[in-house]
Design a protein around this motif. Structure first.
Motif, short mmCIF file in Angstrom:
data_model
loop_
_atom_site.label_atom_id
_atom_site.label_comp_id
_atom_site.label_asym_id
_atom_site.label_seq_id
_atom_site.Cartn_x
_atom_site.Cartn_y
_atom_site.Cartn_z
N THR A 139 1.05 -1.22 0.15
CA THR A 139 -0.03 -0.11 0.10
C THR A 139 1.00 1.38 0.35
O THR A 139 0.52 2.29 0.10
CB THR A 139 -0.74 -0.29 1.01
OG1 THR A 139 -0.44 0.11 2.48
CG2 THR A 139 -1.91 -0.90 1.30
N MET A 140 2.42 1.40 0.14
CA MET A 140 3.10 2.26 0.40
C MET A 140 4.22 2.62 -1.26
O MET A 140 5.33 2.10 -1.03
CB MET A 140 3.54 2.15 1.45
CG MET A 140 2.57 2.78 2.87
SD MET A 140 2.48 4.49 2.68
CE MET A 140 3.55 4.92 2.97
N THR B 105 -7.04 3.61 -5.61
CA THR B 105 -7.01 2.01 -6.01
C THR B 105 -7.03 1.19 -7.09
O THR B 105 -7.60 -0.23 -6.80
CB THR B 105 -8.09 1.87 -4.91
OG1 THR B 105 -9.65 2.96 -5.81
CG2 THR B 105 -8.52 3.12 -4.28
N PHE C 67 0.80 -2.26 -9.67
CA PHE C 67 0.03 -1.25 -8.26
C PHE C 67 -0.49 -0.39 -8.64
O PHE C 67 -0.47 0.31 -9.60
CB PHE C 67 1.44 -0.86 -7.95
CG PHE C 67 2.00 -1.84 -6.80
CD1 PHE C 67 3.09 -1.70 -5.84
CD2 PHE C 67 2.04 -3.34 -6.74
CE1 PHE C 67 3.83 -2.91 -4.43
CE2 PHE C 67 2.47 -4.37 -6.38
CZ PHE C 67 2.95 -3.89 -5.20
N SER C 68 -1.99 -0.59 -8.04
CA SER C 68 -2.26 0.65 -7.38
C SER C 68 -1.75 1.35 -6.51
O SER C 68 -0.83 1.03 -5.93
CB SER C 68 -3.57 -0.25 -6.85
OG SER C 68 -3.43 -0.49 -5.64
N PRO D 296 -2.90 3.88 -3.63
CA PRO D 296 -3.61 4.12 -2.37
C PRO D 296 -3.18 5.59 -1.64
O PRO D 296 -4.17 5.74 -1.66
CB PRO D 296 -4.04 3.13 -1.49
CG PRO D 296 -3.16 1.99 -1.74
CD PRO D 296 -2.21 2.23 -2.71
N GLU D 297 -2.14 5.63 -1.46
CA GLU D 297 -1.56 6.92 -0.82
C GLU D 297 -1.54 8.13 -1.87
O GLU D 297 -1.99 9.99 -0.83
CB GLU D 297 0.01 6.37 -0.38
CG GLU D 297 1.18 6.76 -2.09
CD GLU D 297 1.81 6.32 -1.64
OE1 GLU D 297 3.20 6.86 -1.40
OE2 GLU D 297 2.31 4.98 -1.77
#
Length: 458
Positions: free
Chosen positions: A260-261, A304, A296-297, A299-300
């Motif tokens: 998520t990062m 998403t 990747f998405s 989100p940061e």
């Protein structure tokens, strides 16, 4: 180690060809080079890094429309404006062998090979460089992929494996083997014995094979030879002390980052590449930020959706805005890499950026229709290697009948621009011409790479 120091393990090229029992074009392998030759260090190490962005870009917000030194940065490329003097945005290049072949264009981004059911890939430019640089470094080349597979291919079209976890990458470059050198040497030599036995068995099997099976077996043999060379390299370097890594660098790079990062992950991989170049552990690195079907998405920054999903935006304004934001974010991280190279000194006290060429880009231009002409590329660094930057290098402008870039709200104009992303304006402008330039500046003595038809002048 006495047999290594006496060089009793050296292979005679003719003997190796005879023993393999087939018409193999055997490259000059490290195990055929005398030990002292491998110890020779060049005065100014040359380095190259390749960074891949999946699914192309949102071209309407990425494309630079003016050529030469006075160009204006586009919205997506704005994070690179502070590096204007050391970068060259490039428009209009393509790989002829990948046109109309959609998502697997990543496979030939660094090879210039052909894509098709009967085609086999060729060596990637990073591995062509590694043939030259590997004699001076602990690690021949560094392959990182956020998802899916690496960008690196051997001469026989076998893809090299990639690493993902940052702590794993750090350990492969800077940590002593578990159990100590004696245990590691025993394991390496056991592996070497297994490989030798494997080759002996394959030679017996070859006598019973048809031509198709022999072709498949040849690829397998390439993998075995690569493993054998890397095993021998690891054994040879065991008695050479690892480079010292400061506590700050260790803390920065020897860690794992949650999916998520994404930005933190990108920057940590770039930090690892900088540290590997700075300590001269390796001089060649590739980094794929995800394959076409699985990137990747983020989100940061409020994304998403996967990059693949955003690239198939269908004209949705929200998706196109998010794709532009994704492009800009990825380019911001590349800008961070260039900053780190510029502020980090190599072993001779010079900024790494001067001796490091970095190529950022994609094998696709417009993901929505899988267009892979007019590839988005940014070439940076290497001023100590004679490269001159500061201009937008535009091969579309040299094409007869090119009407200029059609960007804006008008639907007909937009359609015309997207067509440029699918069909090259300049059919002679091969991306392999740029790869050839990079290979030559790294010291590869060749006038041809992939499907090159001339070398890019820069």
């Amino acid at each position: 180690m006495s047999n290594y120091l006496s060089q009793s393990w050296l292979l005679n090229r003719r003997h190796a060809l005879k023993a393999l029992g087939s018409f193999i074009s055997l490259p000059m392998l490290e195990c055929m080079v005398p030990l002292r030759a491998a110890e020779k260090v060049t005065a100014t190490p040359k380095r190259s890094a390749f960074i891949y962005l999946a699914n192309g870009v949102h071209s309407l917000n990425y494309q630079i429309t003016t050529e030469g030194k006075g160009y204006q940065f586009s919205r997506s490329l704005k994070p690179l404006e502070k590096h204007r003097d050391v970068i060259t945005p490039i428009s209009g290049l393509h790989h002829p062998g990948s046109l109309s072949h959609h998502h697997n264009c990543i496979s030939v981004w660094l090879t210039g090979g052909k894509l098709g059911p009967s085609d086999r890939n060729t060596i990637s430019v990073d591995q062509k460089m590694a043939e030259i640089t590997a004699l001076q470094t602990r690690v021949a080349s560094m392959e990182v992929a956020l998802t899916q597979e690496s960008l690196a291919w051997t001469a026989d079209g076998v893809r090299l494996p990639a690493m993902r976890r940052c702590s794993e990458i750090f350990a492969s470059l800077f940590e002593e083997p578990k159990g100590g050198k004696t245990v590691q040497r025993r394991a390496l030599r056991r592996k070497g014995s297994v490989l030798d036995a494997n080759l002996a068995e394959v030679r017996q099997l070859e006598k019973k094979m048809g031509s198709e099976d022999k072709g498949r077996m040849q690829q397998y043999l390439t993998s075995v030879r690569e493993a054998e060379i890397r095993t021998r390299r690891a054994d040879t370097w065991l008695d050479t002390p690892l480079p010292a890594v400061s506590d700050a660098d260790r803390k920065r790079t020897n860690r794992d980052i949650a999916a998520t990062m994404a930005g933190d992950y990108f920057r940590t991989v770039y930090d690892l590449m900088v540290l590997a170049f700075q300590t001269d552990v390796t001089r060649v690195a590739t980094f794929s930020m995800g394959g076409e079907g699985d990137a990747f998405s983020i989100p940061e920054i409020g994304i998403t959706e996967s990059r693949h999903q955003l690239s198939h935006h269908g004209g949705d304004a929200g998706y196109m805005e998010k794709l532009t934001n994704y492009d800009t974010f990825a380019i911001e991280q590349f800008s961070y890499f260039l900053t780190r190279l510029a502020e980090t000194k190599d072993l001779s006290g010079k900024p790494l950026l001067g001796s490091t060429m970095a190529l950022f880009g994609s094998g696709m231009s417009y993901g929505h229709s899988h267009g892979n002409a007019n590839l988005p590329l940014v070439f940076a660094g290497g001023s100590d290697l004679g490269l001159k930057h500061g201009s937008h290098l535009d091969f579309n402008k040299t094409a007869a009948g090119f009407q200029g870039y059609a960007l804006g709200a008008d639907g007909a104009l937009t359609t015309a621009h997207y067509q440029l992303c699918s069909r090259p304006a300049n059919t002679d402008a091969h991306m392999s011409n740029l790869l050839l330039l990079m290979a030559q500046r790294m010291g590869v003595e060749t006038d041809q790479f992939g499907d090159s038809n001339k070398v890019v002048a820069l």
